[in-house]
Design a protein around this motif. Structure first.
Motif, PDB file in Angstrom:
ATOM      1  N   THR A 174       7.018  -1.414   4.236  1.00 39.34           N
ATOM      2  CA  THR A 174       6.328  -2.122   3.121  1.00 39.34           C
ATOM      3  C   THR A 174       6.824  -1.440   1.799  1.00 39.34           C
ATOM      4  O   THR A 174       6.927   0.033   1.604  1.00 39.34           O
ATOM      5  N   THR A 175       6.810  -2.119   0.565  1.00 35.10           N
ATOM      6  CA  THR A 175       7.321  -1.896  -0.546  1.00 35.10           C
ATOM      7  C   THR A 175       6.282  -1.363  -1.547  1.00 35.10           C
ATOM      8  O   THR A 175       5.148  -1.887  -1.408  1.00 35.10           O
ATOM      9  N   HIS A 176       6.328  -0.613  -2.422  1.00 34.01           N
ATOM     10  CA  HIS A 176       5.146  -0.333  -3.536  1.00 34.01           C
ATOM     11  C   HIS A 176       5.556  -0.755  -4.893  1.00 34.01           C
ATOM     12  O   HIS A 176       5.125  -0.646  -6.018  1.00 34.01           O
ATOM     13  N   TYR A 177       6.758  -1.255  -5.115  1.00 37.48           N
ATOM     14  CA  TYR A 177       7.427  -1.742  -6.464  1.00 37.48           C
ATOM     15  C   TYR A 177       7.549  -3.274  -6.339  1.00 37.48           C
ATOM     16  O   TYR A 177       8.315  -3.847  -5.699  1.00 37.48           O
ATOM     17  N   VAL A 178       6.646  -3.842  -7.182  1.00 39.99           N
ATOM     18  CA  VAL A 178       6.804  -5.273  -7.166  1.00 39.99           C
ATOM     19  C   VAL A 178       6.962  -5.962  -8.841  1.00 39.99           C
ATOM     20  O   VAL A 178       6.702  -4.994  -9.599  1.00 39.99           O
ATOM     21  N   TYR A 179       7.354  -6.950  -8.779  1.00 43.95           N
ATOM     22  CA  TYR A 179       7.306  -7.781  -9.933  1.00 43.95           C
ATOM     23  C   TYR A 179       5.733  -8.138 -10.223  1.00 43.95           C
ATOM     24  O   TYR A 179       5.090  -8.331  -9.237  1.00 43.95           O
ATOM     25  N   ILE A 180       5.427  -8.302 -11.474  1.00 44.46           N
ATOM     26  CA  ILE A 180       4.135  -9.176 -11.791  1.00 44.46           C
ATOM     27  C   ILE A 180       4.537 -10.875 -12.043  1.00 44.46           C
ATOM     28  O   ILE A 180       5.454 -10.745 -12.836  1.00 44.46           O
ATOM     29  N   THR A 181       4.319 -11.522 -11.239  1.00 45.11           N
ATOM     30  CA  THR A 181       4.283 -12.905 -11.220  1.00 45.11           C
ATOM     31  C   THR A 181       3.459 -13.746 -11.580  1.00 45.11           C
ATOM     32  O   THR A 181       2.192 -13.417 -11.508  1.00 45.11           O
ATOM     33  N   GLY A 182       3.533 -15.057 -12.048  1.00 55.01           N
ATOM     34  CA  GLY A 182       2.904 -16.009 -12.206  1.00 55.01           C
ATOM     35  C   GLY A 182       2.783 -16.803 -13.487  1.00 55.01           C
ATOM     36  O   GLY A 182       3.755 -16.230 -14.352  1.00 55.01           O
ATOM     37  N   PRO A 217      -2.392  -2.600 -11.538  1.00 53.37           N
ATOM     38  CA  PRO A 217      -2.537  -2.506  -9.978  1.00 53.37           C
ATOM     39  C   PRO A 217      -2.737  -1.292  -9.470  1.00 53.37           C
ATOM     40  O   PRO A 217      -2.713  -0.310 -10.348  1.00 53.37           O
ATOM     41  N   SER A 218      -2.966  -1.066  -8.251  1.00 54.58           N
ATOM     42  CA  SER A 218      -3.129   0.148  -7.655  1.00 54.58           C
ATOM     43  C   SER A 218      -1.918   1.137  -7.556  1.00 54.58           C
ATOM     44  O   SER A 218      -1.001   0.820  -7.526  1.00 54.58           O
ATOM     45  N   SER A 219      -2.385   2.396  -7.381  1.00 55.35           N
ATOM     46  CA  SER A 219      -1.453   3.358  -7.325  1.00 55.35           C
ATOM     47  C   SER A 219      -1.826   4.576  -6.444  1.00 55.35           C
ATOM     48  O   SER A 219      -3.018   4.806  -6.345  1.00 55.35           O
ATOM     49  N   ALA A 220      -0.926   5.389  -5.959  1.00 57.73           N
ATOM     50  CA  ALA A 220      -1.287   6.415  -5.114  1.00 57.73           C
ATOM     51  C   ALA A 220      -1.442   7.783  -5.976  1.00 57.73           C
ATOM     52  O   ALA A 220      -1.738   8.844  -5.778  1.00 57.73           O
ATOM     53  N   HIS A 221      -0.782   7.456  -7.302  1.00 58.38           N
ATOM     54  CA  HIS A 221      -0.945   8.629  -8.257  1.00 58.38           C
ATOM     55  C   HIS A 221      -2.344   8.713  -8.887  1.00 58.38           C
ATOM     56  O   HIS A 221      -2.869   7.557  -9.321  1.00 58.38           O
ATOM     57  N   SER A 240       7.156  12.543  -9.893  1.00 60.97           N
ATOM     58  CA  SER A 240       8.498  12.744 -10.499  1.00 60.97           C
ATOM     59  C   SER A 240       9.536  11.988  -9.847  1.00 60.97           C
ATOM     60  O   SER A 240      10.454  11.294 -10.399  1.00 60.97           O
ATOM     61  N   GLN A 241       9.503  12.028  -8.586  1.00 59.02           N
ATOM     62  CA  GLN A 241      10.404  11.227  -7.605  1.00 59.02           C
ATOM     63  C   GLN A 241      10.101   9.741  -7.729  1.00 59.02           C
ATOM     64  O   GLN A 241      11.199   9.002  -7.813  1.00 59.02           O
ATOM     65  N   CYS A 242       9.110   9.501  -7.749  1.00 58.52           N
ATOM     66  CA  CYS A 242       8.877   8.127  -8.031  1.00 58.52           C
ATOM     67  C   CYS A 242       9.366   7.388  -9.216  1.00 58.52           C
ATOM     68  O   CYS A 242       9.881   6.299  -9.013  1.00 58.52           O
ATOM     69  N   ARG A 271      10.085   2.663  -1.864  1.00 62.59           N
ATOM     70  CA  ARG A 271       8.772   3.285  -1.554  1.00 62.59           C
ATOM     71  C   ARG A 271       8.438   4.477  -2.053  1.00 62.59           C
ATOM     72  O   ARG A 271       9.288   5.230  -2.101  1.00 62.59           O
ATOM     73  N   CYS A 272       7.253   4.326  -2.678  1.00 59.66           N
ATOM     74  CA  CYS A 272       6.793   5.552  -3.346  1.00 59.66           C
ATOM     75  C   CYS A 272       6.695   6.814  -2.475  1.00 59.66           C
ATOM     76  O   CYS A 272       5.899   6.600  -1.505  1.00 59.66           O
ATOM     77  N   PRO A 273       7.127   7.994  -2.840  1.00 61.24           N
ATOM     78  CA  PRO A 273       6.889   9.003  -1.921  1.00 61.24           C
ATOM     79  C   PRO A 273       5.403   9.697  -1.949  1.00 61.24           C
ATOM     80  O   PRO A 273       5.088  10.364  -0.926  1.00 61.24           O
ATOM     81  N   SER A 274       4.641   9.059  -2.727  1.00 57.44           N
ATOM     82  CA  SER A 274       3.143   9.540  -2.676  1.00 57.44           C
ATOM     83  C   SER A 274       2.306   8.837  -1.740  1.00 57.44           C
ATOM     84  O   SER A 274       1.244   8.956  -1.368  1.00 57.44           O
ATOM     85  N   ALA A 275       3.061   7.706  -1.202  1.00 52.02           N
ATOM     86  CA  ALA A 275       2.255   6.565  -0.423  1.00 52.02           C
ATOM     87  C   ALA A 275       1.998   7.549   0.813  1.00 52.02           C
ATOM     88  O   ALA A 275       2.723   8.134   1.217  1.00 52.02           O
ATOM     89  N   PRO A 276       0.867   7.169   1.582  1.00 50.23           N
ATOM     90  CA  PRO A 276       0.482   7.747   2.922  1.00 50.23           C
ATOM     91  C   PRO A 276       1.542   7.357   3.794  1.00 50.23           C
ATOM     92  O   PRO A 276       2.248   6.204   3.917  1.00 50.23           O
ATOM     93  N   ALA A 277       1.694   8.206   4.730  1.00 49.35           N
ATOM     94  CA  ALA A 277       2.760   8.126   5.561  1.00 49.35           C
ATOM     95  C   ALA A 277       2.613   7.198   6.976  1.00 49.35           C
ATOM     96  O   ALA A 277       3.432   6.719   7.540  1.00 49.35           O
TER      97      ALA A 277
END
Length: 204
Positions: free
Chosen positions: A98-106, A160-164, A7-9, A86-92
Motif C-alpha cells: 500500500t502507498t502513503h503518497y497520493v494525489y488529491i482528486t475531485g 489527510p492522516s499521517s504517521a508523523h 526526514s527520509q519521508c 511508502r512512508c518509513p514511519s508507517a507501521p510495518a
C-alpha cells in the motif's frame, strides 16, 4: 528515530516532486491521476507513469498498459512496491504494497478525471497549490489508479492522516515539500487544493 524517518519521508517526496516536474518537461503536463480505458474506467495510476523518472525503468518496461493494473501479470510486475512510495514511519504490519503518497482528486482540484494539468493553468500560484499528500488512512495498492477524493474529507478537514505527529508532508506544485500542521484552518487547506480558485493563501 521519528525525526530520521520524517526526514527520509521528505526525501522520498522530493524524489517524487522532481519526477513530476521531469514528466511535465517531457509531456507538457503533470501526469494525470489515472489512464482510462475507452469507457472511462481507470486502468493505470500516475505512480506507474512516474516509474521511468524514479530509476524504475525495468519495472515500467515490464508493465503491460494493454491490461488493467490488477491483471495477474501486472500485479506480478508491481510487487514489491518501490520504496519511494511508502512512508518509513508507517507501521510495518498490514499489507506492505500500500502507498502513503497520493494525489488529491475531485472537483476543483488539480486532478479531476483523466487529464493532466499544466503549470501555466495553476493560476493560484504553484507554491500555494497541493499536488501530492501523505495519506495513511488509505489502504490501496500503490499501482491502483485510486487517490484521495476531496469529497471524502468533509468541510472541516485540515488535511489527510499521517504517521508523523502533528501534521503531514506534502508536495506543492512548485516542487517544494512542506510539513503542514494539523492546526491549519480547514478553509486554508481547501484553498491549497484548488489550482485556480482565485483564493489567497498566506503563510501556512
Amino acid at each position: 528515530r521519528e525525526a530520521a524517518r520524517r526526514s527520509q519521508c521528505k526525501g522520498q517526496l522530493k524524489q517524487i516532486a522532481l519526477a513530476l516536474h521531469n514528466y511535465h518537461d517531457s509531456y507538457g503536463t503533470f501526469p494525470p491521476a489515472y489512464v482510462a480505458d475507452e469507457t472511462g474506467k481507470p486502468m493505470h495510476s500516475w505512480r506507474v507513469l512516474l516509474l521511468p523518472y524514479l530509476e524504475q525503468t525495468p519495472m515500467y518496461d515490464a508493465y503491460d498498459f494493454d491490461k488493467p493494473w490488477n491483471d495477474i501479470s501486472n500485479l506480478a510486475v508491481t510487487s514489491p512496491i518501490p520504496p519511494v512510495f511508502r512512508c518509513p514511519s508507517a507501521p510495518a504490519q498490514g499489507q506492505l504494497n500500500t502507498t502513503h503518497y497520493v494525489y488529491i482528486t475531485g472537483p476543483d482540484t488539480c486532478f479531476d478525471g483523466d487529464k493532466g494539468i499544466q503549470v501555466k493553468d495553476i493560476t493560484d500560484g504553484t507554491s500555494r497549490t497541493l499536488l501530492v499528500v501523505e495519506s495513511h488512512q488509505s489502504s490501496f495498492a500503490w499501482s491502483e489508479p485510486r487517490d484521495l477524493d476531496i469529497t471524502t474529507l468533509g468541510q472541516a478537514a485540515t488535511g489527510p492522516s499521517s504517521a508523523h505527529p502533528g501534521g503531514f508532508q506534502a508536495v506543492l506544485a512548485d516542487g517544494s515539500v512542506r510539513f503542514i500542521t494539523k492546526s491549519l484552518a480547514p478553509e486554508v487547506f481547501r484553498a491549497l487544493t484548488t489550482p485556480r480558485g482565485n483564493d489567497t493563501v498566506g503563510e501556512f
